[in-house]
Design a protein around this motif. Structure first.
Motif, PDB file in Angstrom:
ATOM      1  N   ASN A   1      -0.362   5.927  -5.494  1.00  0.00           N
ATOM      2  CA  ASN A   1      -1.325   6.525  -4.175  1.00  0.00           C
ATOM      3  C   ASN A   1      -0.681   7.974  -4.054  1.00  0.00           C
ATOM      4  O   ASN A   1      -1.405   8.608  -3.216  1.00  0.00           O
ATOM      5  CB  ASN A   1      -0.837   5.497  -3.079  1.00  0.00           C
TER       6      ASN A   1
ATOM      7  N   GLU B   1       0.795  -1.241   0.083  1.00  0.00           N
ATOM      8  CA  GLU B   1       0.040  -0.032  -0.008  1.00  0.00           C
ATOM      9  C   GLU B   1       0.805   1.358   0.052  1.00  0.00           C
ATOM     10  O   GLU B   1       0.741   2.370  -0.641  1.00  0.00           O
ATOM     11  CB  GLU B   1      -0.833   0.163   1.180  1.00  0.00           C
TER      12      GLU B   1
ATOM     13  N   HIS C   1      -5.702   6.986   3.642  1.00  0.00           N
ATOM     14  CA  HIS C   1      -5.118   6.126   4.418  1.00  0.00           C
ATOM     15  C   HIS C   1      -4.038   7.248   5.061  1.00  0.00           C
ATOM     16  O   HIS C   1      -3.640   8.642   4.394  1.00  0.00           O
ATOM     17  CB  HIS C   1      -3.838   5.288   3.763  1.00  0.00           C
TER      18      HIS C   1
ATOM     19  N   ARG D   1      -6.920   6.503  -0.853  1.00  0.00           N
ATOM     20  CA  ARG D   1      -6.855   4.998  -0.851  1.00  0.00           C
ATOM     21  C   ARG D   1      -7.867   4.521  -2.111  1.00  0.00           C
ATOM     22  O   ARG D   1      -8.995   4.369  -2.343  1.00  0.00           O
ATOM     23  CB  ARG D   1      -7.868   4.333   0.368  1.00  0.00           C
TER      24      ARG D   1
END
Length: 403
Positions: free
Chosen positions: A115, A109, A192, A236
């Protein structure tokens, strides 16, 4: 997830490194049981096992290659190899193996290409992971939480507040990747936030007290107006079906690992056992055909589930990314649950009454498997698999990811 990425990683430059890491995991399978039993007895974090896993270089598997990693943070690359590592670690210490799986999930992640995290943040986290063995927590679950985690924009960053349950791998400190939603007045999207667990406003409750998987220390964490600077929070993105399938397969490996750990322990014990199942018929357990038959049964049961798991993992690594693969991953988990529970409960028929002593802690294998199996009900998975094959119906969204 692409075939191109898989073929690049299979280049001669990296193939040897992958095999070396897999061999280190195989060695750890024999080294971790002592620390696993100790953590289980003390209801403590699996710190010693996690230290060994980090020192073996296994934290680096899903790092980008520019930081010494292999898969560039893509969970669909080298899926079979990764799951073989997870199986060996979970056979040695199922709680530590689960912690390691969370570690790698959060790594993917953080280092995902889409991201928006700045390179400076990624470089900082890569150094903390490789140099210091920092542990990473997927802080997503809000089951039973009275306060979902919300964020609001403030000068220089965001502030987050709320409660997360089941924070696996948090017993050793480190950083949490906190799933949250921005407040309605700001941006109504999933986010996130990367939060060091020693930050002001973070409260770890240390209330984890479970029948099994004790070493995961999956405690509740409270976030009380915690400041997260810009550059450490990010939108996210949704998970593709292929990435979800890889996640289900990782869960399957965590489930199957205690079965192999139980078989390892039983074999070591039976080789030294001076008593057969049929009294007076044989000199030792090793010459007893009933013992041999049961061992053969367990080897076959585990091997069938393992083969199903790795075959499906090969489909993920080959670029398959559709509903058929998702359903297959559901069925794989069902097979792994049943195999693990069968073997972890059945080893006492091999080892006998004396092996039930707490000095051996052989019951931990069943307790660990049974505890993790409750996270995602097997009956429900079987219903959705059966419905898909009967009518072609797609499982509901709640079937895909339970947190």
């Amino acid at each position: 997830m692409t075939v191109r990425a898989e073929s690049e990683v299979r280049s001669p430059e990296l193939a040897g490194r992958v095999e070396e890491l897999k061999e280190r995991a195989r060695r750890l399978r024999r080294e971790l049981p002592d620390s696993a039993a100790a953590a289980d007895a003390e209801n403590a974090d699996s710190a010693e096992s996690m230290r060994k896993i980090w020192e073996a270089g296994l934290y680096e598997f899903h790092l980008p290659r520019r930081y010494g990693g292999i898969t560039d943070g893509d969970p669909g690359v080298l899926t079979e190899d990764f799951l073989e590592i997870v199986l060996d670690l979970c056979a040695g210490d199922s709680a530590a193996g689960m912690n390691y799986s969370v570690q790698t999930l959060v790594t993917t992640e953080i280092f995902g290409t889409d991201n928006g995290l700045p390179e400076s943040t990624k470089a900082e986290l890569a150094e903390l992971i490789t140099r210091d063995g920092v542990r990473l927590v997927a802080s997503n679950a809000e089951t039973g939480s009275a306060r979902p985690v919300l964020g609001r924009v403030v000068p220089g960053g965001i502030r987050i507040s709320g409660v997360k349950s089941f924070n696996t791998n948090s017993g050793g400190g480190g950083w949490a990747n906190v799933g949250l939603r921005m407040s309605p007045d700001d941006q109504p999207m999933s986010y996130h936030a990367l939060v060091p667990l020693d930050s002001e406003g973070v409260r770890c409750t240390h209330e984890w007290d479970m029948m099994g998987q004790r070493g995961t220390h999956s405690q509740t964490i409270e976030y009380n107006d915690v400041f997260v600077p810009d550059g450490y929070h990010f939108p996210r993105p949704g998970m593709s079906p292929g990435a979800l399938s890889a996640l289900f397969l990782a869960h399957s490996a965590i489930m199957l690992g205690p079965g192999y750990g139980a078989l390892d322990a039983a074999l070591d014990y039976v080789r030294k056992l001076d008593r057969s199942t049929l009294p007076g018929e044989f000199d030792s357990a090793t010459t007893d055909p009933l013992v041999r038959r049961r061992i053969g049964e367990y080897v076959s049961t585990l091997g069938a589930a393992r083969a199903y798991l790795l075959r499906t993992a090969g489909q993920v690594a080959g670029g398959m990314d559709d509903l058929d693969l998702t359903i297959e991953s559901f069925a794989v988990k069902v097979a792994c649950v049943k195999a693990a529970l069968d073997v972890t409960a059945g080893i006492f028929d091999l080892t006998g009454a004396r092996s039930a002593s707490n000095r051996y802690r052989f019951d931990r294998f069943w307790r660990n498997a049974r505890t993790f199996s409750l996270h995602d009900p097997t009956d429900a998975k079987e219903v959705w698999v059966g419905d898909y094959h009967l009518t072609g119906a797609e499982p509901p969204v709640v079937a895909y990811l339970r947190v």
